[in-house]
Design an enzyme around this catalytic site. Structure first.
Site, PDB file in Angstrom:
ATOM      1  N   VAL B  14       0.835  -1.206   0.000  1.00 37.79           N
ATOM      2  CA  VAL B  14       0.000   0.000   0.000  1.00 37.79           C
ATOM      3  C   VAL B  14       0.874   1.262   0.000  1.00 37.79           C
ATOM      4  CG1 VAL B  14      -0.272   0.514   2.476  1.00 37.79           C
ATOM      5  CG2 VAL B  14      -2.244   0.760   0.937  1.00 37.79           C
ATOM      6  N   SER B  15       2.142   1.086   0.325  1.00 36.75           N
ATOM      7  CA  SER B  15       3.057   2.209   0.514  1.00 36.75           C
ATOM      8  C   SER B  15       3.933   2.436  -0.709  1.00 36.75           C
ATOM      9  CB  SER B  15       3.931   1.926   1.750  1.00 36.75           C
ATOM     10  OG  SER B  15       5.222   2.486   1.624  1.00 36.75           O
ATOM     11  N   PRO B  16       3.777   3.622  -1.377  1.00 36.29           N
ATOM     12  CA  PRO B  16       4.569   3.874  -2.590  1.00 36.29           C
ATOM     13  C   PRO B  16       6.061   4.034  -2.298  1.00 36.29           C
ATOM     14  CG  PRO B  16       3.318   5.835  -1.958  1.00 36.29           C
ATOM     15  CD  PRO B  16       2.850   4.720  -1.068  1.00 36.29           C
TER      16      PRO B  16
END
EC number: 2.5.1.18
Lengths: 228, 228
Positions: B14-16
């Site tokens: 979910v974390s770029p």
């Protein structure tokens, strides 16, 4: 002069990451083809305007920042040593009078940021290296004296820094930072081909270099260049 | 094998910024003398345990992150394109099922992180490049298929990923990250001379390299090495 790219560095001496950004940019001023412009501002005003909270309020973040600053200080060769009570120094005492003083130095020395650089460094050294006060007039006098300013100059600055003119100057610079969508410091604004690119923090130098068509050579470019 | 330094990469798709860290570390795995260990965890659990708030909740920070990710994606050569509704994708839909699925892939392939790497990359590509769902079983099947997993393997993973065993495995890895004082992702933990050094984010690679006695060659080391 006109061919050099303008890079503005917005900073506050209460911010240790600003110190890292300041020293690195001062080192690169003569390595990259840039016109570095020092922009003293008030971090408290930026945090309030942007609704941002100091990262140190999250306990794990505070612990990490302590380690991170120690490692970065060593790697960047900047003598960073947190004050014994960082919350007291940063939030209760703060930097409003110190940054007004720096703004006064800049106002009195239009056309050259040399004294702004020297005085700011001495203020950082006080709060972020020697655990000393930066709020009292005596502290400002000591920092300015170490920076090489004369007794006459300092006397004049002490009259200036509480004036409405200087208060307004710092406020307007801070508002300018907020206008660049700032939410903390340091903030670097690069002027490239008529456009502005904003970088936050002391960890985008490689990207900033890429953006202005220069090369990142590590935090000590002159030593690194000498090695090549 | 034993002489290689262990570097653990804690991440969530979910974390770029995790994606940037993941690609860079996968590229450096064969450039630096390290044993890279992929550690799928649940970012939501870390944020809750540490009391940290997502940076995107401060409007100026959100705007900056959008620009920062665009610039970093291009510079790092990672095809980052934010979903049309980042808040919906990141906070409402989230990554719990996706990360349980990745944890199941790891459990089923003990001894090699190759499939973990391939499946994670396809999940990132879905949410952070193609604006596609990563919560539904059909989405997980598509990602795993693109990653080259067989129909039989995928069927088994779909049975595993909602099991108590896998839920507990992801929970315990997430708690391990919290034990390293994590407050966000990516987090890198280097094991050097019996000590652990934790680095947060995708902007400490140069410092991490220094810490493990290696050299930072930019985000694309093989291209850079070829140039030398």
């Amino acid at each position: 002069m006109s061919s050099r790219k303008v890079v503005e560095l917005f900073f506050d001496v209460v911010s240790p990451y600003s110190w890292l950004g300041f020293e690195v940019m001062c080192r690169y001023r003569n390595v990259w083809n840039i016109n570095l412009q020092l922009r003293p501002v008030f971090l408290g005003g930026i945090m309030q305007a942007s609704g941002n909270k100091p990262p140190g309020l999250v306990p794990n973040k505070f612990m990490y920042m302590t380690k991170d600053l120690k490692r970065l200080g060593e790697y960047f060769d900047v003598p960073l040593h947190p004050p014994s009570d960082p919350f007291e120094a940063m939030f209760n005492k703060g930097s409003l009078s110190a940054m007004r003083f720096v703004a006064a130095v800049q106002e009195k020395n239009k056309g050259s940021d040399q004294k702004v650089e020297l005085v700011s460094r001495e203020l950082w050294r006080r709060i972020w290296s020697e655990d000393k006060d930066i709020t009292e007039p005596a502290s400002l006098i000591e920092a300015a004296t170490k920076a090489g300013l004369s007794v006459g100059e300092i006397k004049e600055l002490l009259e200036m820094y509480t004036s409405k003119e200087i208060k307004d100057k710092l406020k307007s610079s801070t508002q300018e930072a907020v206008g660049h969508d700032s939410f903390g410091l340091p903030m670097l604004v690069c002027h490239v081909d008529g456009k502005q690119e904003m970088f936050f923090g002391s960890d985008r130098f490689e990207l900033l270099a890429h953006c202005i068509g220069e090369k990142w050579l590590g935090p000590k470019p002159e030593k690194s260049a000498a090695k090549l």
